[in-house]
Design a protein around this motif. Structure first.
Motif, PDB file in Angstrom:
ATOM      1  N   HIS A 188       0.830  -1.083   0.053  1.00  0.00           N
ATOM      2  CA  HIS A 188       0.041   0.030  -0.068  1.00  0.00           C
ATOM      3  C   HIS A 188       1.011   1.261  -0.055  1.00  0.00           C
ATOM      4  N   ASN A 189       0.441   2.323  -0.330  1.00  0.00           N
ATOM      5  CA  ASN A 189       1.194   3.598  -0.286  1.00  0.00           C
ATOM      6  C   ASN A 189       2.423   3.369  -1.180  1.00  0.00           C
ATOM      7  N   PRO A 190       2.536   3.093  -2.524  1.00  0.00           N
ATOM      8  CA  PRO A 190       3.581   2.710  -3.298  1.00  0.00           C
ATOM      9  C   PRO A 190       4.835   3.919  -3.501  1.00  0.00           C
ATOM     10  N   SER A 191       5.302   4.200  -2.162  1.00  0.00           N
ATOM     11  CA  SER A 191       6.412   5.299  -2.395  1.00  0.00           C
ATOM     12  C   SER A 191       7.744   4.767  -3.234  1.00  0.00           C
ATOM     13  N   SER A 192       8.397   5.649  -3.231  1.00  0.00           N
ATOM     14  CA  SER A 192       9.528   5.386  -4.137  1.00  0.00           C
ATOM     15  C   SER A 192      10.396   4.089  -3.415  1.00  0.00           C
ATOM     16  N   ASP A 193      10.570   4.129  -2.179  1.00  0.00           N
ATOM     17  CA  ASP A 193      11.476   3.264  -1.494  1.00  0.00           C
ATOM     18  C   ASP A 193      10.562   1.903  -1.539  1.00  0.00           C
ATOM     19  N   LYS A 194       9.386   1.813  -1.213  1.00  0.00           N
ATOM     20  CA  LYS A 194       8.662   0.508  -1.431  1.00  0.00           C
ATOM     21  C   LYS A 194       8.869   0.082  -2.877  1.00  0.00           C
ATOM     22  N   THR A 195       8.530   0.926  -3.975  1.00  0.00           N
ATOM     23  CA  THR A 195       8.665   0.486  -5.301  1.00  0.00           C
ATOM     24  C   THR A 195      10.088   0.065  -5.486  1.00  0.00           C
ATOM     25  N   LYS A 196      11.036   0.731  -5.102  1.00  0.00           N
ATOM     26  CA  LYS A 196      12.301   0.239  -5.324  1.00  0.00           C
ATOM     27  C   LYS A 196      12.783  -1.069  -4.921  1.00  0.00           C
ATOM     28  N   ARG A 197      12.246  -1.229  -3.537  1.00  0.00           N
ATOM     29  CA  ARG A 197      12.598  -2.368  -2.906  1.00  0.00           C
ATOM     30  C   ARG A 197      11.810  -3.486  -3.543  1.00  0.00           C
ATOM     31  N   LEU A 198      10.671  -3.388  -4.029  1.00  0.00           N
ATOM     32  CA  LEU A 198       9.835  -4.799  -4.588  1.00  0.00           C
ATOM     33  C   LEU A 198      10.518  -5.171  -5.957  1.00  0.00           C
ATOM     34  N   PHE A 199      10.816  -4.148  -6.876  1.00  0.00           N
ATOM     35  CA  PHE A 199      11.446  -4.226  -7.979  1.00  0.00           C
ATOM     36  C   PHE A 199      12.882  -5.132  -7.854  1.00  0.00           C
ATOM     37  N   GLN A 200      13.822  -4.465  -6.670  1.00  0.00           N
ATOM     38  CA  GLN A 200      15.101  -4.839  -6.730  1.00  0.00           C
ATOM     39  C   GLN A 200      14.881  -6.416  -6.209  1.00  0.00           C
ATOM     40  N   GLU A 201      14.207  -6.478  -5.036  1.00  0.00           N
ATOM     41  CA  GLU A 201      13.891  -8.013  -4.306  1.00  0.00           C
ATOM     42  C   GLU A 201      13.399  -9.059  -5.486  1.00  0.00           C
ATOM     43  N   TYR A 202      12.624  -8.614  -6.234  1.00  0.00           N
ATOM     44  CA  TYR A 202      12.085  -9.767  -7.136  1.00  0.00           C
ATOM     45  C   TYR A 202      12.677  -9.797  -8.488  1.00  0.00           C
ATOM     46  N   VAL A 203      12.927  -8.638  -9.299  1.00  0.00           N
ATOM     47  CA  VAL A 203      13.616  -8.699 -10.559  1.00  0.00           C
ATOM     48  C   VAL A 203      15.265  -8.368 -10.511  1.00  0.00           C
ATOM     49  N   GLY A 204      15.596  -7.581  -9.501  1.00  0.00           N
ATOM     50  CA  GLY A 204      17.102  -7.181  -9.324  1.00  0.00           C
ATOM     51  C   GLY A 204      17.301  -6.013 -10.217  1.00  0.00           C
ATOM     52  N   ILE A 205      16.143  -5.148 -10.463  1.00  0.00           N
ATOM     53  CA  ILE A 205      16.536  -3.949 -11.064  1.00  0.00           C
ATOM     54  C   ILE A 205      16.047  -2.607  -9.887  1.00  0.00           C
ATOM     55  N   ASP A 206      16.749  -1.650  -9.963  1.00  0.00           N
ATOM     56  CA  ASP A 206      16.556  -0.488  -9.049  1.00  0.00           C
ATOM     57  C   ASP A 206      15.497   0.246 -10.529  1.00  0.00           C
ATOM     58  N   VAL A 207      14.205   0.380 -10.289  1.00  0.00           N
ATOM     59  CA  VAL A 207      13.402   0.987 -11.306  1.00  0.00           C
ATOM     60  C   VAL A 207      13.680   2.684 -11.202  1.00  0.00           C
ATOM     61  N   THR A 208      13.927   3.054  -9.883  1.00  0.00           N
ATOM     62  CA  THR A 208      13.950   4.412  -9.722  1.00  0.00           C
ATOM     63  C   THR A 208      15.120   5.164 -10.257  1.00  0.00           C
ATOM     64  N   LEU A 209      16.015   4.332 -10.899  1.00  0.00           N
ATOM     65  CA  LEU A 209      17.349   4.838 -11.388  1.00  0.00           C
ATOM     66  C   LEU A 209      16.798   5.399 -12.753  1.00  0.00           C
ATOM     67  N   GLY A 210      15.839   4.770 -13.446  1.00  0.00           N
ATOM     68  CA  GLY A 210      15.448   5.242 -14.878  1.00  0.00           C
ATOM     69  C   GLY A 210      14.280   6.101 -14.702  1.00  0.00           C
ATOM     70  N   TRP A 211      14.049   6.669 -13.722  1.00  0.00           N
ATOM     71  CA  TRP A 211      12.846   7.882 -13.384  1.00  0.00           C
ATOM     72  C   TRP A 211      13.485   9.162 -14.079  1.00  0.00           C
ATOM     73  N   THR A 212      13.777   9.311 -15.110  1.00  0.00           N
ATOM     74  CA  THR A 212      14.331  10.586 -15.920  1.00  0.00           C
ATOM     75  C   THR A 212      13.451  10.964 -17.128  1.00  0.00           C
ATOM     76  N   TRP A 213      13.300  12.168 -16.968  1.00  0.00           N
ATOM     77  CA  TRP A 213      12.424  12.752 -18.088  1.00  0.00           C
ATOM     78  C   TRP A 213      12.715  14.177 -17.981  1.00  0.00           C
ATOM     79  N   ALA A 214      12.051  15.027 -19.133  1.00  0.00           N
ATOM     80  CA  ALA A 214      12.129  16.536 -19.087  1.00  0.00           C
ATOM     81  C   ALA A 214      12.282  17.077 -17.593  1.00  0.00           C
ATOM     82  N   ASN A 215      13.426  17.903 -17.280  1.00  0.00           N
ATOM     83  CA  ASN A 215      13.342  18.592 -15.917  1.00  0.00           C
ATOM     84  C   ASN A 215      13.276  17.641 -14.901  1.00  0.00           C
ATOM     85  N   THR A 216      13.399  16.521 -14.927  1.00  0.00           N
ATOM     86  CA  THR A 216      13.168  15.233 -13.611  1.00  0.00           C
ATOM     87  C   THR A 216      14.460  14.515 -13.876  1.00  0.00           C
TER      88      THR A 216
END
Length: 180
Positions: A89-117
């Motif tokens: 619940h409450n899919p914060s950046s830490d919870k989302t990062k942990r979930l993807f790292q734990e299950y697929v070995g990818i830190d999805v937050t490193l790809g969170w790049t787009w215009a001005n972000t």
């Protein structure tokens, strides 16, 4: 593009439609009950994000576990993921990062790049919006004892969060597509 992204594209429309309804009834002065549409829009936008994350991790696990699908190991991992998602619940950046790292070995937050972000700014923004969603869900509008209360979310903020979540999903999906 993932099936999770396709489902997200459909579900984010709820938040967009709530914003359109708000715009349609927003007169000067706006009706007292119009603010509820903005709060609901915020909740729906972040619920679309939460559902996307749950669907996307499941999709990624199906890819990762393809060779062991139906085996004891594959079933065990799927059951563990299902249990973890029940508490996601409450899919914060830490919870989302942990979930993807734990299950697929990818830190999805490193790809969170787009215009001005960049990833740091995206993580902070997501966490701020998740916190505001919690306020919208658990705190109804305050009792008014004379002086008008500020709205939890302004119209321009709702438009901004919808745009932000759409970009976040696009960046997450692209990162996973490139790394799975």
């Amino acid at each position: 593009m993932s099936q999770a992204k396709l489902a997200f594209d459909y579900s984010i429309k709820d938040a967009e439609e709530l914003l359109a309804h708000f715009d349609a009834i927003n007169t000067n002065p706006p009706p007292a009950n119009a603010e509820v549409l903005k709060r609901a829009g915020l909740v729906m936008a972040l619920t679309a994000w939460e559902t996307y994350v749950e669907d996307r991790i499941t999709e990624a696990m199906n890819i990762r576990l393809g060779a062991v699908a139906g085996s004891y190991v594959g079933d065990f991992i799927h059951k563990k993921l299902h249990q973890d998602l029940k508490q996601f619940h409450n899919p914060s950046s830490d919870k989302t990062k942990r979930l993807f790292q734990e299950y697929v070995g990818i830190d999805v937050t490193l790809g969170w790049t787009w215009a001005n972000t960049d990833p740091e700014r995206a993580r902070k923004s997501l966490n701020d919006w998740i916190s505001k969603r919690g306020d919208a869900v658990h705190r109804s509008k305050p009792i008014n004892n004379g002086s008008p209360q500020a709205h939890l979310i302004r119209r321009d903020e709702l438009e901004k969060v919808i745009r932000f979540i759409k970009e976040l999903v696009k960046a997450t999906d692209a990162n996973l597509d490139a790394n799975l």
